[in-house]
Design a protein around this motif. Structure first.
Motif, PDB file in Angstrom:
ATOM      1  N   GLU A   3       0.805  -1.232   0.000  1.00  0.00           N
ATOM      2  CA  GLU A   3       0.000   0.000   0.000  1.00  0.00           C
ATOM      3  C   GLU A   3       0.831   1.271   0.000  1.00  0.00           C
ATOM      4  O   GLU A   3       0.293   2.365   0.139  1.00  0.00           O
ATOM      5  CB  GLU A   3      -0.960  -0.006   1.203  1.00  0.00           C
ATOM      6  CG  GLU A   3      -1.763  -1.286   1.365  1.00  0.00           C
ATOM      7  CD  GLU A   3      -2.310  -1.847   0.058  1.00  0.00           C
ATOM      8  OE1 GLU A   3      -2.732  -1.048  -0.808  1.00  0.00           O
ATOM      9  OE2 GLU A   3      -2.296  -3.075  -0.103  1.00  0.00           O
ATOM     10  N   PRO A  26      -7.533   9.157  -5.903  1.00  0.00           N
ATOM     11  CA  PRO A  26      -8.145   7.826  -6.017  1.00  0.00           C
ATOM     12  C   PRO A  26      -7.246   6.722  -5.461  1.00  0.00           C
ATOM     13  O   PRO A  26      -7.727   5.775  -4.829  1.00  0.00           O
ATOM     14  CB  PRO A  26      -8.371   7.669  -7.523  1.00  0.00           C
ATOM     15  CG  PRO A  26      -8.426   9.062  -8.060  1.00  0.00           C
ATOM     16  CD  PRO A  26      -7.453   9.830  -7.223  1.00  0.00           C
ATOM     17  N   SER A  27      -5.950   6.845  -5.710  1.00  0.00           N
ATOM     18  CA  SER A  27      -5.012   5.847  -5.204  1.00  0.00           C
ATOM     19  C   SER A  27      -4.952   5.868  -3.684  1.00  0.00           C
ATOM     20  O   SER A  27      -4.948   4.809  -3.036  1.00  0.00           O
ATOM     21  CB  SER A  27      -3.620   6.096  -5.779  1.00  0.00           C
ATOM     22  OG  SER A  27      -2.662   5.249  -5.172  1.00  0.00           O
ATOM     23  N   LYS A  33      -7.264   6.840  -1.630  1.00  0.00           N
ATOM     24  CA  LYS A  33      -8.521   6.285  -1.113  1.00  0.00           C
ATOM     25  C   LYS A  33      -8.513   4.765  -1.176  1.00  0.00           C
ATOM     26  O   LYS A  33      -8.908   4.082  -0.218  1.00  0.00           O
ATOM     27  CB  LYS A  33      -9.696   6.842  -1.919  1.00  0.00           C
ATOM     28  CG  LYS A  33     -11.054   6.364  -1.429  1.00  0.00           C
ATOM     29  CD  LYS A  33     -12.176   6.998  -2.235  1.00  0.00           C
ATOM     30  CE  LYS A  33     -13.538   6.509  -1.746  1.00  0.00           C
ATOM     31  NZ  LYS A  33     -14.661   7.121  -2.530  1.00  0.00           N
ATOM     32  N   HIS A  34      -8.037   4.220  -2.290  1.00  0.00           N
ATOM     33  CA  HIS A  34      -8.001   2.766  -2.458  1.00  0.00           C
ATOM     34  C   HIS A  34      -7.045   2.121  -1.460  1.00  0.00           C
ATOM     35  O   HIS A  34      -7.380   1.111  -0.811  1.00  0.00           O
ATOM     36  CB  HIS A  34      -7.568   2.427  -3.890  1.00  0.00           C
ATOM     37  CG  HIS A  34      -7.365   0.968  -4.134  1.00  0.00           C
ATOM     38  ND1 HIS A  34      -8.411   0.072  -4.217  1.00  0.00           N
ATOM     39  CD2 HIS A  34      -6.222   0.238  -4.297  1.00  0.00           C
ATOM     40  CE1 HIS A  34      -7.932  -1.145  -4.426  1.00  0.00           C
ATOM     41  NE2 HIS A  34      -6.600  -1.067  -4.478  1.00  0.00           N
ATOM     42  N   ARG A  35      -5.863   2.689  -1.314  1.00  0.00           N
ATOM     43  CA  ARG A  35      -4.876   2.112  -0.410  1.00  0.00           C
ATOM     44  C   ARG A  35      -5.306   2.243   1.049  1.00  0.00           C
ATOM     45  O   ARG A  35      -5.024   1.371   1.874  1.00  0.00           O
ATOM     46  CB  ARG A  35      -3.509   2.777  -0.632  1.00  0.00           C
ATOM     47  CG  ARG A  35      -2.862   2.330  -1.940  1.00  0.00           C
ATOM     48  CD  ARG A  35      -1.502   2.977  -2.141  1.00  0.00           C
ATOM     49  NE  ARG A  35      -1.604   4.357  -2.574  1.00  0.00           N
ATOM     50  CZ  ARG A  35      -0.904   5.360  -2.082  1.00  0.00           C
ATOM     51  NH1 ARG A  35      -0.044   5.153  -1.093  1.00  0.00           N
ATOM     52  NH2 ARG A  35      -1.051   6.580  -2.560  1.00  0.00           N
ATOM     53  N   GLN A  80      -8.394   2.036   2.092  1.00  0.00           N
ATOM     54  CA  GLN A  80      -9.353   0.955   2.326  1.00  0.00           C
ATOM     55  C   GLN A  80      -8.644  -0.387   2.473  1.00  0.00           C
ATOM     56  O   GLN A  80      -9.025  -1.213   3.308  1.00  0.00           O
ATOM     57  CB  GLN A  80     -10.355   0.898   1.166  1.00  0.00           C
ATOM     58  CG  GLN A  80     -11.465  -0.133   1.374  1.00  0.00           C
ATOM     59  CD  GLN A  80     -12.248   0.107   2.645  1.00  0.00           C
ATOM     60  OE1 GLN A  80     -12.769   1.211   2.871  1.00  0.00           O
ATOM     61  NE2 GLN A  80     -12.334  -0.908   3.512  1.00  0.00           N
ATOM     62  N   ARG A  81      -7.594  -0.579   1.692  1.00  0.00           N
ATOM     63  CA  ARG A  81      -6.851  -1.828   1.787  1.00  0.00           C
ATOM     64  C   ARG A  81      -6.200  -1.982   3.167  1.00  0.00           C
ATOM     65  O   ARG A  81      -6.133  -3.090   3.717  1.00  0.00           O
ATOM     66  CB  ARG A  81      -5.776  -1.889   0.695  1.00  0.00           C
ATOM     67  CG  ARG A  81      -6.318  -2.036  -0.726  1.00  0.00           C
ATOM     68  CD  ARG A  81      -6.816  -3.449  -0.987  1.00  0.00           C
ATOM     69  NE  ARG A  81      -5.723  -4.407  -0.903  1.00  0.00           N
ATOM     70  CZ  ARG A  81      -4.984  -4.797  -1.940  1.00  0.00           C
ATOM     71  NH1 ARG A  81      -5.215  -4.285  -3.151  1.00  0.00           N
ATOM     72  NH2 ARG A  81      -4.027  -5.687  -1.787  1.00  0.00           N
TER      73      ARG A  81
END
Length: 408
Positions: free
Chosen positions: A214, A250-251, A253-255, A257-258
């Motif tokens: 991440e 966006p990246s 936010k995605h990381r 959540q991960r």
């Protein structure tokens, strides 16, 4: 008694002439910019001062080439403002020692950044000043002007003198100009704060996050004794283990959540927005929990293997009153002593854990005079340091005695 002379050259030629005068008259010089780090190390054994604050100004900035050159006395704050206007930054985010040493914030210079090899919470990912320097112009203690490196990352064969100036604290040469690589500023950032972990649990959580895919750029742990001192008290008193994510929104936010998924329901996670994230990492960087007017309690900056920081603190607390927090995934430990520095005990504990470095960054002058401020060097490294000193400053006229009591 010789009258104290403050030399304040307006340009590089003036610096060269000042050092040549000092060499010819055998008058050692204390080298300063704006003095923001003057309290680190021993009092310099010099009756005269070489003040570089007039050597100020950016001499070259090519945003598209990611290169910036500036005179050594240029305030770091001015450079950071210029870079921010172009969406760029010094990726290693150099810390500001000013407030910790009872001075003003924003007074450090770009030359001092390299001389002290400054870095910040991104150290594990982005390195320190020496990893971003491209070139220098320096006046040696021999009274000679030389330059090293340039506007490209790769150096020619021979000594990398640009990196050699890092962490020399003005004892090898007088920097007159530096050239750094700059990088795009992250579009956004957030910080996840894992709550309630012990120091040992935090070390394991940070290792898990930093080892994940991440791209965590910084990891720090704030025990309950210091957590409430961050973000104007908004964290409350529970421990907070901080994980910073930077990049495109966006990246990030995605990381984020991960990472939530990685830790699951095992721990409560608060999320700090961009403004809070930027603020808390500045506070971590500049040791703001231990900034208090008039407070001169000793502070150590200790570097050990990341998983061993909490063990060092746990062992040290059996011998002395200590407050602490952790940066660099637990590998950088800021220790504030309640009484004496206990240098001998601390360094023995560090050695027992496999080695590391301890620098006394704040203490009253009388205390500093009795201790090794910087980590004593092994014999082979000390011999190399002496050879470098002999090569660059054989008469010992530049900042004599600042780093070591023997006068190197």
């Amino acid at each position: 008694m010789t009258e104290r002379v403050i030399l304040k050259p307006a340009d590089e030629t003036g610096v060269l002439e000042s050092v040549q005068w000092a060499l010819a008259t055998k008058n050692p010089l204390e080298i300063i910019g704006h003095g923001s780090k003057r309290g680190i190390g021993h009092v310099v054994a010099a009756g005269h001062v070489l003040d570089l604050s007039a050597l100020s100004g950016v001499t070259l900035y090519e945003p598209e080439e990611l290169v910036l050159s500036a005179k050594a006395g240029t305030p770091l704050a001015e450079i950071e403002t210029l870079l921010a206007q172009h969406g760029q930054c010094l990726q290693f985010e150099p810390m500001d020692y000013g407030p910790l040493l009872s001075g003003e914030a924003g007074r450090g210079t770009i030359g001092g950044v390299l001389a002290a090899n400054l870095s910040g919470p991104r150290r594990l990912k982005s390195g320190a000043a020496r990893d971003h320097i491209l070139g220098v112009r320096v006046v040696s203690g021999r009274g000679e002007l030389f330059k090293s490196g340039g506007r490209v990352v790769k150096n020619v064969t021979g000594y990398d003198l640009s990196k050699g100036m890092a962490n020399s604290w003005g004892t090898l040469g007088v920097l007159t100009e530096v050239t750094f690589k700059v990088l795009p500023r992250p579009e956004t950032e957030v910080t996840l704060a894992l709550r309630g972990l012990t120091d040992e649990q935090a070390a394991r959580a940070m290792a898990l996050a930093m080892g994940s895919r991440e791209e965590v750029s910084s990891a720090a742990h704030l025990p309950p004794t210091v957590a409430w001192r961050f973000l104007e008290g908004k964290l409350g008193g529970d421990p907070a283990t901080l994980l910073r994510l930077e990049g495109f929104a966006p990246s990030v936010k995605h990381r984020s959540q991960r990472l939530h998924d990685l830790f699951g329901n095992a721990v409560t996670i608060d999320q700090l927005d961009e403004t809070q994230s930027a603020m808390i990492w500045r506070e971590v960087r500049d040791v703001m929990p231990y900034v208090k007017p008039g407070d001169q309690r000793a502070i150590w900056r200790v570097s050990v293997a990341p998983m061993l920081g909490w063990q060092l603190v746990d062992a040290f607390r059996r011998h002395a009153g200590v407050d602490a927090y952790y940066d660099w995934q637990g590998g950088l430990v800021w220790l504030r002593m309640e009484a004496d520095p206990e240098a001998e005990i601390l360094r023995k504990l560090i050695a027992a854990l496999g080695g590391g470095h301890a620098t006394l960054v704040r203490a009253p002058e009388a205390v500093r005079a009795q201790l090794d401020i910087f980590q004593p060097q092994p014999a082979a490294l000390a011999a190399l340091s002496r050879r470098l000193k002999q090569q660059f400053d054989p008469e010992n006229i530049l900042n004599p005695g600042r780093m070591y009591r023997t006068g190197a």
